[in-house]
Write a protein that holds these residues in place. Sequence first.
Motif, PDB file in Angstrom:
ATOM      1  N   VAL A 241      46.444  45.847  48.763  1.00 14.57           N
ATOM      2  CA  VAL A 241      47.030  44.809  47.920  1.00 14.57           C
ATOM      3  C   VAL A 241      46.038  43.660  47.725  1.00 14.57           C
ATOM      4  O   VAL A 241      45.915  43.115  46.619  1.00 14.57           O
ATOM      5  CB  VAL A 241      48.348  44.300  48.530  1.00 14.57           C
ATOM      6  N   LEU A 242      45.323  43.291  48.769  1.00  7.10           N
ATOM      7  CA  LEU A 242      44.320  42.222  48.649  1.00  7.10           C
ATOM      8  C   LEU A 242      43.285  42.576  47.588  1.00  7.10           C
ATOM      9  O   LEU A 242      42.954  41.746  46.732  1.00  7.10           O
ATOM     10  CB  LEU A 242      43.643  41.991  49.998  1.00  7.10           C
ATOM     11  N   GLU A 243      42.765  43.789  47.645  1.00  7.90           N
ATOM     12  CA  GLU A 243      41.775  44.222  46.657  1.00  7.90           C
ATOM     13  C   GLU A 243      42.352  44.144  45.242  1.00  7.90           C
ATOM     14  O   GLU A 243      41.689  43.696  44.302  1.00  7.90           O
ATOM     15  CB  GLU A 243      41.321  45.644  46.972  1.00  7.90           C
ATOM     16  N   SER A 244      43.611  44.544  45.098  1.00  9.07           N
ATOM     17  CA  SER A 244      44.248  44.527  43.775  1.00  9.07           C
ATOM     18  C   SER A 244      44.489  43.104  43.295  1.00  9.07           C
ATOM     19  O   SER A 244      44.320  42.792  42.110  1.00  9.07           O
ATOM     20  CB  SER A 244      45.565  45.306  43.830  1.00  9.07           C
ATOM     21  N   LEU A 245      44.901  42.216  44.183  1.00 15.61           N
ATOM     22  CA  LEU A 245      45.133  40.817  43.808  1.00 15.61           C
ATOM     23  C   LEU A 245      43.832  40.146  43.367  1.00 15.61           C
ATOM     24  O   LEU A 245      43.825  39.319  42.455  1.00 15.61           O
ATOM     25  CB  LEU A 245      45.745  40.046  44.977  1.00 15.61           C
ATOM     26  N   GLN A 246      42.727  40.500  44.019  1.00 16.44           N
ATOM     27  CA  GLN A 246      41.447  39.917  43.643  1.00 16.44           C
ATOM     28  C   GLN A 246      41.014  40.380  42.254  1.00 16.44           C
ATOM     29  O   GLN A 246      40.362  39.640  41.521  1.00 16.44           O
ATOM     30  CB  GLN A 246      40.391  40.282  44.693  1.00 16.44           C
TER      31      GLN A 246
END
Length: 404
Positions: A241-246
């Motif tokens: 999710v972190l990668e996607s939010l970035q």
Amino acid sequence: MSSVDILVPDLPESVSDATVATWHKKPGDSVQRDEILVEIETDKVVLEVPAPEFGILEILLTEEGTTVTARQVLGRLRLLDNTEKTIPEKSQTQEITLTQNNIEHLEKVRKDTLSPAIRRLIAEHDLNPKPIKGSGVGGRLTRMDIEKNIPNQHSIPSSHEQIHSVSPALGDRSEKRVPMTRLRKRLAERLLEAKNSTAMLTTFNEVNMQPVINLRKQYGEAFEKRHAIRLGFMSFYVKAVLESLQRFPEVNASIDGEEVVYHNYFDISIAVSTPRGLVTPVIKNIDALSMADIEKKIKELAIKGRDGKLKVEEITGGNFTITNGGVFGSLMSTPIINPPQSAILGMHSINDRPMAVDGKIIILPMMYLALSYDHRLIDGKESVSFLCTVKEMLEDPNRLLLDV
């Protein structure tokens, strides 16, 4: 003899009032400094009010169930002098030995002394309080006593249920009514707010969890030995999710009036089921945390949520929410946005299913993903791309390490 007022603590900025949930002491009881006197329930957390000094609880000015505001006087504590402080005091958690002679008396006392909050908790879970050993003063039942027995008693039918199952022809159509807790009422308000004030849509995808499962099998034991925490699935979800939010900042943003607020930090709410209802504690600055840090933080927040020890600052904020209905066996769902956030990701149960891979049918552990989002801010392209990125990261978790 001097005395001191027992006050409602300062409430969070967004909370205007609270409810007196449970008094752990009664007038005349002696108390130690910092011993918990009363629990105050807000629509977010339960606040514990400790004794400011050694003393005797002189008077209660508010009953359980009373609505109170910040700094309101709850009761009065008569302070002890140095001589009185040396008198042995009865501990609140002192065990009460139930002999054949005092069981009948204790049961009668319990009926008269059960607080409204305890009676409500017993009614909500349809418990039989008689076999529960009270740890409060005089054998009184506390919230902790009841919550410890909820799993055990749910698996054992009460005498009423046994009679009903044996004699269904009796036509027992009884009903019970219990007041909603403040947390449950607030949760209902927020769900309606999300439904009525957002243009919520949900998009779905599925992910092959075999690579993550293999990675956990390969490194799980070494990970636990090194970090003293089990390597679970949630840290993989959070990192994906972190990668996607970035990559898609709109999903990490929120709407404030006629403005869009883009957050340059990454705080993720994790939905946790507790005896009092659903809470969403926040893991802050996840971009600065390792997978071990994430697993430890999730475990810490889950334990606090279960025990009702979450602080206000631990459940406020959050730019995005992850909810895992799979732990309860959910195959697919449409999660509801947690305002003022703009999106929420639902994870589900991992089930073996036949899949077509390179023209062959292979049995793989598959999981459905569901992203609910506010279409006022997030377009279909961004939502689908966000979900596909989560899928790609989970199906090839090495990409999380290589940043590709």
